[in-house]
Scaffold this motif. Sequence first.
Motif, mmCIF file in Angstrom:
data_model
loop_
_atom_site.group_PDB
_atom_site.id
_atom_site.type_symbol
_atom_site.label_atom_id
_atom_site.label_comp_id
_atom_site.label_asym_id
_atom_site.label_seq_id
_atom_site.Cartn_x
_atom_site.Cartn_y
_atom_site.Cartn_z
ATOM 1 N N HIS A 3 -30.685 -93.467 -26.220
ATOM 2 C CA HIS A 3 -29.456 -93.151 -26.951
ATOM 3 C C HIS A 3 -28.334 -94.144 -26.652
ATOM 4 O O HIS A 3 -27.214 -93.967 -27.148
ATOM 5 N N THR A 31 -20.940 -93.931 -26.178
ATOM 6 C CA THR A 31 -21.717 -92.704 -26.262
ATOM 7 C C THR A 31 -21.770 -92.021 -24.901
ATOM 8 O O THR A 31 -22.049 -92.656 -23.880
ATOM 9 N N ASP A 78 -33.783 -91.040 -21.782
ATOM 10 C CA ASP A 78 -32.818 -90.591 -22.785
ATOM 11 C C ASP A 78 -31.583 -91.491 -22.820
ATOM 12 O O ASP A 78 -31.093 -91.842 -23.894
ATOM 13 N N ILE A 130 -23.621 -86.577 -27.154
ATOM 14 C CA ILE A 130 -24.945 -86.030 -27.425
ATOM 15 C C ILE A 130 -25.350 -85.145 -26.251
ATOM 16 O O ILE A 130 -24.999 -85.409 -25.105
ATOM 17 N N ILE A 178 -23.498 -88.749 -22.813
ATOM 18 C CA ILE A 178 -24.635 -87.832 -22.835
ATOM 19 C C ILE A 178 -24.430 -86.781 -21.743
ATOM 20 O O ILE A 178 -23.895 -87.086 -20.673
#
Length: 152
Positions: A84, A3, A80, A32, A5
């Motif tokens: 996440h 992931t 965050d 994201i 960000i």
Amino acid sequence: MKTVITYGTFDLLHVGHIRLLKRARSLGDKLIVGLSTDAFNAKKGKNAIFSYDARREILMALRLVDDVFAEEDWEQKRRDIRQHNAQILAMGDDWAGKFDELSDITEVVYLPRTEAVSTTEIKTVISKITEEKLQTLDRAIEHIAKISKELR
């Protein structure tokens, strides 16, 4: 699954934004975006043309972006990233060095900006066009007033 960000205002979406999002997305499997809220932009001295909701809708329509959440303050990034489970924080290289302290919990990558394009420059061009049109209208009104006086 890796992931990535990233954060930003993403107002007046342009090719520089798209290229940054593409570069960020290429670093992992999921992208994201922490999208600055209108209130946070006000604290930063920024005035977005589009509302948070409109900017969020635009970003969510892009196949590059998997999710968008509200960025409400500078301090939330650490929280965050953990929430996440982001393995990479990707930011434009205009932020180089600013988020290095987060490298203890994630890889921090600064991506190159697209040269010769920025939201600020676009807003400047738009405002100049508006100013030029107003000046043209002012000259036309003065001309009409002059003709009107001559006809009396």
